[in-house]
Design a protein around this motif. Structure first.
Motif, PDB file in Angstrom:
ATOM      1  N   MET A 197       1.683   5.100  -0.014  1.00 42.19           N
ATOM      2  CA  MET A 197       0.948   6.361  -0.008  1.00 42.19           C
ATOM      3  C   MET A 197       1.846   7.282   0.407  1.00 42.19           C
ATOM      4  SD  MET A 197      -2.292   7.063   2.242  1.00 42.19           S
ATOM      5  CE  MET A 197      -2.173   8.765   3.336  1.00 42.19           C
ATOM      6  N   THR A 198       2.951   6.854   1.495  1.00 46.91           N
ATOM      7  CA  THR A 198       3.665   7.941   2.067  1.00 46.91           C
ATOM      8  C   THR A 198       4.829   8.305   1.038  1.00 46.91           C
ATOM      9  OG1 THR A 198       3.361   6.773   4.386  1.00 46.91           O
ATOM     10  CG2 THR A 198       5.032   8.501   3.850  1.00 46.91           C
ATOM     11  N   HIS A 230       9.242  -2.401   3.923  1.00 49.61           N
ATOM     12  CA  HIS A 230       9.442  -1.094   4.275  1.00 49.61           C
ATOM     13  C   HIS A 230      10.339  -0.412   3.127  1.00 49.61           C
ATOM     14  CE1 HIS A 230       8.324  -2.115   8.257  1.00 49.61           C
ATOM     15  NE2 HIS A 230       7.315  -1.672   7.651  1.00 49.61           N
ATOM     16  N   GLU A 240      -1.137  12.062  16.744  1.00 45.61           N
ATOM     17  CA  GLU A 240      -1.934  13.275  16.869  1.00 45.61           C
ATOM     18  C   GLU A 240      -3.208  13.444  15.876  1.00 45.61           C
ATOM     19  OE1 GLU A 240       1.331  12.571  16.546  1.00 45.61           O
ATOM     20  OE2 GLU A 240       2.420  14.038  17.582  1.00 45.61           O
ATOM     21  N   LEU A 258       3.137   5.682  14.370  1.00 45.12           N
ATOM     22  CA  LEU A 258       3.319   6.484  13.203  1.00 45.12           C
ATOM     23  C   LEU A 258       2.628   5.829  11.996  1.00 45.12           C
ATOM     24  CD1 LEU A 258       6.912   7.550  13.341  1.00 45.12           C
ATOM     25  CD2 LEU A 258       5.322   9.266  13.403  1.00 45.12           C
ATOM     26  N   ALA A 259       2.918   4.481  11.911  1.00 44.25           N
ATOM     27  CA  ALA A 259       2.624   3.643  10.850  1.00 44.25           C
ATOM     28  C   ALA A 259       1.224   3.805  10.293  1.00 44.25           C
ATOM     29  CB  ALA A 259       3.243   2.296  10.894  1.00 44.25           C
ATOM     30  N   TRP A 261       8.697   3.817   2.940  1.00 42.12           N
ATOM     31  CA  TRP A 261       8.260   3.078   4.015  1.00 42.12           C
ATOM     32  C   TRP A 261       7.068   2.192   3.705  1.00 42.12           C
ATOM     33  CZ3 TRP A 261       9.975   2.513   8.702  1.00 42.12           C
ATOM     34  CH2 TRP A 261      11.231   3.726   9.060  1.00 42.12           C
ATOM     35  N   ILE A 262       7.078   1.631   2.683  1.00 39.45           N
ATOM     36  CA  ILE A 262       5.998   0.614   1.993  1.00 39.45           C
ATOM     37  C   ILE A 262       6.466  -0.691   2.600  1.00 39.45           C
ATOM     38  CG2 ILE A 262       4.966   0.060  -0.456  1.00 39.45           C
ATOM     39  CD1 ILE A 262       5.071   3.151   0.506  1.00 39.45           C
ATOM     40  N   SER A 263       5.523  -1.056   3.421  1.00 42.71           N
ATOM     41  CA  SER A 263       5.485  -2.230   3.797  1.00 42.71           C
ATOM     42  C   SER A 263       4.899  -3.458   2.764  1.00 42.71           C
ATOM     43  CB  SER A 263       4.360  -2.725   5.217  1.00 42.71           C
ATOM     44  OG  SER A 263       4.547  -1.512   5.942  1.00 42.71           O
ATOM     45  N   VAL A 274       6.929  15.177   1.407  1.00 38.72           N
ATOM     46  CA  VAL A 274       5.642  15.836   1.959  1.00 38.72           C
ATOM     47  C   VAL A 274       5.025  15.287   3.010  1.00 38.72           C
ATOM     48  CG1 VAL A 274       4.705  16.786  -0.168  1.00 38.72           C
ATOM     49  CG2 VAL A 274       3.970  14.449   0.474  1.00 38.72           C
ATOM     50  N   ALA A 275       4.579  16.025   4.058  1.00 39.03           N
ATOM     51  CA  ALA A 275       4.089  15.466   5.160  1.00 39.03           C
ATOM     52  C   ALA A 275       2.725  14.499   4.655  1.00 39.03           C
ATOM     53  CB  ALA A 275       3.617  16.688   6.085  1.00 39.03           C
ATOM     54  N   SER A 276       3.261  13.308   4.940  1.00 36.33           N
ATOM     55  CA  SER A 276       1.966  12.378   4.302  1.00 36.33           C
ATOM     56  C   SER A 276       0.976  12.002   5.280  1.00 36.33           C
ATOM     57  CB  SER A 276       2.749  11.082   3.900  1.00 36.33           C
ATOM     58  OG  SER A 276       3.656  11.358   2.942  1.00 36.33           O
ATOM     59  N   SER A 277       0.865  12.483   6.640  1.00 39.35           N
ATOM     60  CA  SER A 277      -0.186  12.307   7.227  1.00 39.35           C
ATOM     61  C   SER A 277      -1.317  12.946   6.806  1.00 39.35           C
ATOM     62  CB  SER A 277       0.356  12.472   8.947  1.00 39.35           C
ATOM     63  OG  SER A 277       1.111  13.901   8.862  1.00 39.35           O
ATOM     64  N   PRO A 322       0.041   9.120  12.455  1.00 38.65           N
ATOM     65  CA  PRO A 322       0.471   9.640  13.631  1.00 38.65           C
ATOM     66  C   PRO A 322      -0.658   9.590  14.872  1.00 38.65           C
ATOM     67  CG  PRO A 322       0.989  11.398  12.134  1.00 38.65           C
ATOM     68  CD  PRO A 322       0.300  10.118  11.540  1.00 38.65           C
ATOM     69  N   PHE A 346       0.965  -1.230  -0.001  1.00 45.68           N
ATOM     70  CA  PHE A 346       0.035  -0.091   0.099  1.00 45.68           C
ATOM     71  C   PHE A 346       1.107   1.134  -0.165  1.00 45.68           C
ATOM     72  CE2 PHE A 346      -2.491   3.196   2.358  1.00 45.68           C
ATOM     73  CZ  PHE A 346      -3.565   3.028   1.625  1.00 45.68           C
TER      74      PHE A 346
HETATM   75  C1  LIG Z   1       6.774   0.411  10.196  1.00 47.23           C
HETATM   76  C2  LIG Z   1       6.270   1.617   9.442  1.00 47.23           C
HETATM   77  C3  LIG Z   1       5.535   1.233   8.329  1.00 47.23           C
HETATM   78  C4  LIG Z   1       4.960   2.013   7.409  1.00 47.23           C
HETATM   79  N1  LIG Z   1       4.169   1.275   6.449  1.00 47.23           N
HETATM   80  C5  LIG Z   1       3.493   2.078   5.405  1.00 47.23           C
HETATM   81  C6  LIG Z   1       2.960   1.526   4.102  1.00 47.23           C
HETATM   82  O1  LIG Z   1       2.852   0.227   3.941  1.00 47.23           O
HETATM   83  N2  LIG Z   1       2.390   2.389   3.253  1.00 47.23           N
HETATM   84  C7  LIG Z   1       2.430   3.892   3.429  1.00 47.23           C
HETATM   85  O2  LIG Z   1       2.025   4.427   2.609  1.00 47.23           O
HETATM   86  N3  LIG Z   1       3.146   4.488   4.627  1.00 47.23           N
HETATM   87  C8  LIG Z   1       3.755   3.549   5.489  1.00 47.23           C
HETATM   88  N4  LIG Z   1       4.284   4.157   6.646  1.00 47.23           N
HETATM   89  C9  LIG Z   1       4.415   5.405   6.583  1.00 47.23           C
HETATM   90  C10 LIG Z   1       3.391   6.105   7.717  1.00 47.23           C
HETATM   91  O3  LIG Z   1       2.042   5.988   7.259  1.00 47.23           O
HETATM   92  C11 LIG Z   1       3.695   7.463   7.784  1.00 47.23           C
HETATM   93  O4  LIG Z   1       5.105   7.681   8.277  1.00 47.23           O
HETATM   94  C12 LIG Z   1       2.800   8.215   8.357  1.00 47.23           C
HETATM   95  O5  LIG Z   1       1.494   8.291   7.996  1.00 47.23           O
HETATM   96  C13 LIG Z   1       3.355   9.828   8.721  1.00 47.23           C
HETATM   97  O6  LIG Z   1       3.624  10.494   7.737  1.00 47.23           O
HETATM   98  P1  LIG Z   1       4.944  11.367   7.529  1.00 47.23           P
HETATM   99  O7  LIG Z   1       5.993  10.240   8.068  1.00 47.23           O
HETATM  100  O8  LIG Z   1       5.276  11.962   6.079  1.00 47.23           O
HETATM  101  O9  LIG Z   1       5.051  12.251   8.683  1.00 47.23           O
HETATM  102  P2  LIG Z   1       4.310  13.771   8.541  1.00 47.23           P
HETATM  103  O10 LIG Z   1       3.070  13.923   7.944  1.00 47.23           O
HETATM  104  O11 LIG Z   1       5.617  14.600   8.069  1.00 47.23           O
HETATM  105  O12 LIG Z   1       4.041  14.164  10.139  1.00 47.23           O
HETATM  106  C14 LIG Z   1       5.144  14.171  11.027  1.00 47.23           C
HETATM  107  C15 LIG Z   1       4.579  14.608  12.448  1.00 47.23           C
HETATM  108  O13 LIG Z   1       3.779  15.791  12.609  1.00 47.23           O
HETATM  109  C16 LIG Z   1       3.242  15.541  13.479  1.00 47.23           C
HETATM  110  N5  LIG Z   1       1.651  15.878  12.849  1.00 47.23           N
HETATM  111  C17 LIG Z   1       1.110  15.437  11.902  1.00 47.23           C
HETATM  112  N6  LIG Z   1      -0.010  15.836  11.692  1.00 47.23           N
HETATM  113  C18 LIG Z   1      -0.539  16.256  12.785  1.00 47.23           C
HETATM  114  C19 LIG Z   1      -1.608  17.035  13.399  1.00 47.23           C
HETATM  115  N7  LIG Z   1      -2.544  17.021  12.543  1.00 47.23           N
HETATM  116  N8  LIG Z   1      -1.487  17.419  14.407  1.00 47.23           N
HETATM  117  C20 LIG Z   1      -0.635  17.739  15.201  1.00 47.23           C
HETATM  118  N9  LIG Z   1       0.602  16.896  14.882  1.00 47.23           N
HETATM  119  C21 LIG Z   1       0.744  16.351  13.633  1.00 47.23           C
HETATM  120  C22 LIG Z   1       3.101  14.276  14.047  1.00 47.23           C
HETATM  121  O14 LIG Z   1       3.786  14.336  15.476  1.00 47.23           O
HETATM  122  C23 LIG Z   1       3.695  13.466  13.005  1.00 47.23           C
HETATM  123  O15 LIG Z   1       4.636  12.479  13.408  1.00 47.23           O
HETATM  124  C24 LIG Z   1       5.173   3.062   7.539  1.00 47.23           C
HETATM  125  C25 LIG Z   1       5.729   3.743   8.644  1.00 47.23           C
HETATM  126  C26 LIG Z   1       6.198   3.009   9.376  1.00 47.23           C
HETATM  127  C27 LIG Z   1       7.076   3.435  10.522  1.00 47.23           C
END
Ligand SMILES: Cc1cc2nc3c(=O)[nH]c(=O)nc-3n(C[C@H](O)[C@H](O)[C@H](O)COP(=O)(O)OP(=O)(O)OC[C@H]3O[C@@H](n4cnc5c(N)ncnc54)[C@H](O)[C@@H]3O)c2cc1C
Length: 1002
Positions: free
Chosen positions: A792-793, A829, A989, A983-984, A824-826, A797-800, A987, A790
């Motif tokens: 997405m990240t 990864h 938050e 995080l995965a 970070w694609i499981s 860019v901030a992928s949350s 996050p 899957f």
């Molecule tokens: C072990 C593991 C497996 C993963 N597997 C997958 C996968 O299979 N597919 C995939 O697509 N991704 C995967 N990921 C990635 C994961 O989904 C993202 O790391 C996560 O969505 C956060 O996105 P980012 O790393 O871009 O952090 P960012 O979006 O840059 O966010 C960084 C930090 O900002 C803060 N933040 C963000 N939004 C808010 C808010 N609204 N309010 C307050 N604080 C906030 C939080 O503290 C957050 O940790 C995996 C990650 C890990 C560690």
């Protein structure tokens, strides 16, 4: 069962004036020889107002001049002479106020009479012209209009009119009968061709499809020049005769809700007349007049006027019919029995089962006159009257439900018991037979309804289509004279009638199939709320409150959705019997959504209720590394509950699981103990070896073993896989217990083919994949032959925040071209670059632009599997910790006797229990009320579970000392995973924000 019409004209006499229904007297038609083909050349009739619909202003002027000693003809001359800019024309174009007009018009009249000292009191002429006596629509015109509209033609008023002193335009007509064009509002007036064009545009007809009636030659001339057929009105009666010959049907003899009999619906008159003479007695004779009720889609219904008798004939449709469909014999039987039992119904006169008379069996009943309230909001009544109408409706329903079946001879009128269950099956079958596309809400309902059927259903006569507009009320007060339309009646659960009767409360007011009350303040209107209506029913019946009435509402809307789907299907294949069919069919999803809203409410009620259920003590066991079982008492429901009951109760321990799920649990536990825990050390060593990127052969071996034991694909919820084609058919709650157990080893989920992201991806393919897509990707995934990801990240860019995503998908000659950078694609990864990746178009799921729909589906069960496993990590960590602290001694006593250690154990136990309860609550809510309704619980547990696990595992590591960080135990890996899961899965938050937002909305 044949399609029920949703709005059906009723076979009795009623009319509406200014929103209030008024009694109408029948006027025998004089023109009984008409045979109308049902398709006139014309589609619209346009009327002038003064001199056509209302008395002529010239006539008013003549009388007024006599009374006021004004030379005859003065007013007429002032009205017609002086060109475009004469005061009368400017007044009608809205260019003069009435005061300005009177001044100029008075002046003009004085000039005409050429008597300087004679003042013409034109203001009193205007008063006469607009007096209530002169503003009455001619009754023959009203009837003609009703006849025209009954045959489906449009009508308009094209009026040269003016503003009164009050600023309101002069138009004393019932606007609901017309598309109205007013000259003073438009700023143009006849004979300006633009106003005719405007009128035709609003009617949506061509000039040659319309007829225009006016009393002024120049207005008619202008219309004729545009190609409109014209009729000059000097004498209204003569004009209507001319109009009749143009239209090809009579403009007298109107009976509300009826039209002329269409050629395809004709019934032979002579044999019918003979039959009537026999049945009614020889003295009843005279011309036989037949009209057809307009909208009946099921059993054709006719109005009959014979001698002085007004009757209704209801017959089977012609052609080959299913033996049980259109059973007019049943209708006759029930009407007769109910009348004898004191239920107000139309009086039946005779049943004719001999098809040789008119071609099919039929029955006759008295034509019952009274009021029908077509609009459930009862406009024109005061709150007290409205309440009385609803109370009367409620009481008559109770009367139906109180009929003594034995005394009425209706014991065999239908099956006894399980009515709702049979109905759900019937309508599910009907729906399936007419399904045109997948409607996810209908799928959920088809699964949900059988699992929530009411127990203890009573058996009474049920009407099956009990609504306000199936009742005839007394003209003077809130008394029900007759309940109509018994085609769907049978023996069944009476509460289904009450719920059906309340549907209008939840339908929007702009729905074309049935005007609802959703947008109205019912309390202000004086109408009881649905809850009050149910309560009122219980009080009248002397029964306790109906707790699961939300179920009955869900069932009612589901039934309507299934009916409308049939209408829709027929409309697509061109067999619909009414023009309304297509639009009503499109309401299927709306009805299904309404049904699901009630299912959700019922889910919550069941859920809340189960927490109050009497708990039973059950043993519960947890696992330690050496297989030593510590037993503690736990509470749950009886383990022997059937599957659907288990869905509705919180199952706190695996021992409370229903039979098959419990067997799977114990099998899984044995498998873990015999095959997985012992293999962990080997697998951990492999993970840090050179060959770590190649799957260890033991994993593949154990996968085959697990598959052969049926411990495979257990994750797929029965909700997504109702036929248990792909998974094990467990509910989310049942799987929670099994998933927690798998979570006690980091290697287990993959061995049972229950590991992410494959689980979520497989569910997506099950729900949204085509058969080809399933064969290509789902099957190998289900077989454990391939893995999936899957992506997405994105690193940049901030992928949350998913809206940040920068990758692109462009459509190009049968392909989608992907570009983007993911990480970070499981599983693995990995960091992946997509550079002009060409994906064949047929590989897309559902279609372009429908990703959000899929994402919503995917955000379901799969997303709390992490939480279930985190509880498993924590249980295992605590078990390891307990074992360690009882066997290790420091400072002269076992660690377990140190106060801080005891405190840590206590905290860990309490925290695990809290989190597990929340996981189970979320799972149960997903099962009972749906994923959407469980959004808050899902977000809460995602926020709670990783942090809880981190604390519990951290205490265990601490108690282990340095060994806790080593590769000899799973603790360090558990810790790392729990940390990653903050995080995965998005996050913390983000989940916290979601929880807070939902909380603020509550
Ligand atoms: C072990 C593991 C497996 C993963 N597997 C997958 C996968 O299979 N597919 C995939 O697509 N991704 C995967 N990921 C990635 C994961 O989904 C993202 O790391 C996560 O969505 C956060 O996105 P980012 O790393 O871009 O952090 P960012 O979006 O840059 O966010 C960084 C930090 O900002 C803060 N933040 C963000 N939004 C808010 C808010 N609204 N309010 C307050 N604080 C906030 C939080 O503290 C957050 O940790 C995996 C990650 C890990 C560690």
């Amino acid at each position: 069962m044949g399609l029920r019409r949703f709005i059906q004209a009723s076979y009795f006499q009623c009319a509406r004036t200014s929103g209030i229904l008024k009694h109408v007297r029948y006027k025998p038609p004089s023109l009984v020889q008409w045979r109308y083909s049902g398709s006139s050349l014309y589609k619209a009739v346009i009327f002038d107002m003064g001199g056509v619909l209302l008395p002529s202003p010239y006539r008013v002027a003549v009388e007024w001049e006599v009374r006021n000693c004004i030379p005859p003809g003065t007013i007429k001359q002032a009205l017609i002479s002086g060109g475009e800019n004469r005061p009368w024309m400017r007044y009608m174009r809205g260019e003069l106020t009435s005061a300005e007009f009177l001044q100029e018009f008075g002046h003009q009249c004085s000039e005409i009479v050429s008597q300087a000292n004679l003042s013409v009191p034109v203001d009193s002429f205007l008063s006469d012209l607009t007096s209530s006596q002169m503003s009455k629509q001619l009754p023959i015109m009203t009837e003609a209009l009703e006849c025209i509209r009954a045959e489906g033609l449009k009508t308009a008023v094209l009026s040269n009119n003016f503003y009164l002193h009050s600023g309101v335009s002069f138009l004393p007509l019932d606007r609901s009968q017309f598309d109205v064009i007013e000259s003073c509002r438009e700023g143009i007036c006849k004979p300006d061709p633009r106003i005719y064009t405007l009128c035709l545009e609003r009617l949506g007809v061509q000039p040659k499809e319309s007829i225009f009636l006016d009393d002024i030659g120049q207005n008619l001339k202008a219309a004729a020049q545009l190609g409109i057929k014209t009729v000059k009105v000097d004498d209204p009666e003569a004009a209507l005769k001319e109009l009749e010959s143009c239209l090809g049907f009579p403009l007298q003899g109107f009976v509300p809700h009826t039209r002329l009999v269409r050629p395809t619906m004709e019934i032979p008159k002579d044999p019918l007349q003979k039959y009537l003479e026999e049945v009614l007695g020889g003295w009843t004779t005279g011309p036989l007049i037949l009209r057809q009720f307009s909208h009946g889609q099921s059993n054709p219904t006719y109005y009959i006027k014979f001698g002085d008798r007004h009757l209704v004939l209801r017959k089977k449709p012609p052609g080959n019919l299913l033996p049980t469909a259109h059973a007019v014999e049943r209708e006759y039987r029930v009407l007769k029995a109910l009348a004898e039992a004191g239920v107000p119904v139309p009086k039946v006169l005779a049943l004719c089962e001999d098809s040789s008379i008119i071609g099919t069996p039929f029955y006759l009943m008295e034509y019952c006159s009274g009021h029908i309230y077509k609009d459930v909001s009862l406009p024109g009544l005061d709150p007290g009257q409205r309440r009385a109408i609803y109370m009367a409706m409620n009481k008559v329903l109770c009367k139906i439900h109180r009929v003594d079946l034995k005394a009425a001879g209706l014991e065999d009128y239908g099956k006894h018991g399980n009515y709702v269950q049979r109905q759900v099956q019937t309508w599910t079958k009907q729906y399936r037979a007419t399904e045109t596309h997948t409607i996810p809400t209908m799928e959920r309902l088809i699964e949900w309804l059988p699992l929530h059927l009411p127990g203890n259903q009573k058996t009474t006569v049920v009407h099956g289509d009990f609504r306000l507009d199936n009742l005839i009320f007394h003209p003077e007060g809130p008394e029900v004279l007759a309940v109509l339309d018994w085609e769907l009646s049978t023996l069944g659960d009476p509460i289904s009638d009450v719920a059906y009767n309340c549907m209008a409360h939840y339908m929007p007011s702009d729905l074309d199939i049935l005007k609802g009350l959703k947008d109205c303040d019912v309390t202000e209107l004086g109408i009881p709320t649905a809850e009050e209506y149910f309560q009122m029913y219980c009080e009248h019946m002397g029964i306790p409150p109906i707790e699961n009435w939300n179920f009955y509402m869900a069932f009612s809307f589901f039934r309507v959705a299934a009916i409308l789907q049939g209408v829709y299907k027929r409309s697509l294949t061109g067999q619909a019997s009414s023009a309304a069919a297509e639009s009503s069919g499109k309401q299927v999803e709306l009805m299904a959504n309404l049904a699901w809203d009630f299912a959700t409410k019922e889910g919550f009620r069941v859920f809340k209720e189960c927490s109050a259920a009497k708990p039973l003590a059950r043993p519960y066991s947890t696992w330690t590394r050496n297989g030593a079982f510590s037993r503690r008492n736990y509470v749950t429901m009886a383990p022997s509950s059937p599957a659907h009951i288990s869905k509705a109760h919180l199952i706190l321990s695996p021992d409370g699981l229903p039979g098959r799920a419990q067997d799977l649990y114990h099998k899984l536990r044995r498998f873990m103990e015999i095959h997985i825990y012992p293999a962990e050390q080997v697998l951990r060593v492999h993970q840090v070896s050179q060959s770590r990127w190649t799957p260890h052969p033991l994993i593949e071996e154990l996968k085959d073993k697990a598959k052969s034991e049926g411990l495979w694909n257990l994750f797929l919820p029965v909700e997504s896989d109702p036929e248990v084609k792909y998974g094990a058919g467990l509910t989310n709650q049942e799987f929670s217990h099994l998933c927690e157990l798998m979570g006690t080893s980091l290697f287990a989920p993959e061995i049972f083919n229950c590991s992410p992201p494959d689980t979520g991806n497989m569910e997506v393919l099950v729900r949204y994949g085509t058969e080809e897509q399933k064969e290509r990707w789902l099957q190998p995934l289900l077989d454990g032959k391939i893995r999936s990801c899957f992506a997405m990240t994105e690193p940049q860019v901030a992928s949350s925040d998913a809206t940040n995503i920068e990758s692109s998908v462009v459509e190009e000659k049968g392909f989608y071209i992907l570009n983007g950078h993911k990480w970070w694609i499981s599983a693995g990864h990995g960091e992946i670059f997509f550079e002009n990746v060409r994906v064949p178009k047929e590989n897309i799921l559902l279609g372009p632009g429908r990703g959000f729909e899929i994402a919503q589906g995917r955000l379901g069960p799969g997303r709390i599997h992490h939480c279930m496993r985190l509880v498993g990590y924590s249980e295992r960590a605590l078990a390891l910790m307990k074992e360690r602290v009882t066997s290790r001694v420091a400072f002269g006593k076992p660690l377990a006797e140190q106060g801080t250690i005891l405190e840590d154990i206590a905290k860990s136990r309490a925290e695990i229990e809290q989190a597990r309860l929340l996981v189970l609550k979320a799972a149960l809510l997903m099962d009972t009320a749906g994923n959407k309704a469980a959004a808050l619980e899902i977000a809460m547990i995602k926020m709670v579970a990783p942090l809880m696990a981190l604390r519990v595992i951290d205490r265990a590591i601490q108690a282990f000392g340095a060994a806790g960080l080593s590769n000899d135990y799973p603790l360090a890996q558990f810790f790392a995973w729990a940390r990653a899961l903050r995080l995965a899965d998005g996050p913390d938050e983000v989940h916290r924000t979601a929880v807070a937002k939902l909380e603020l909305k509550r």
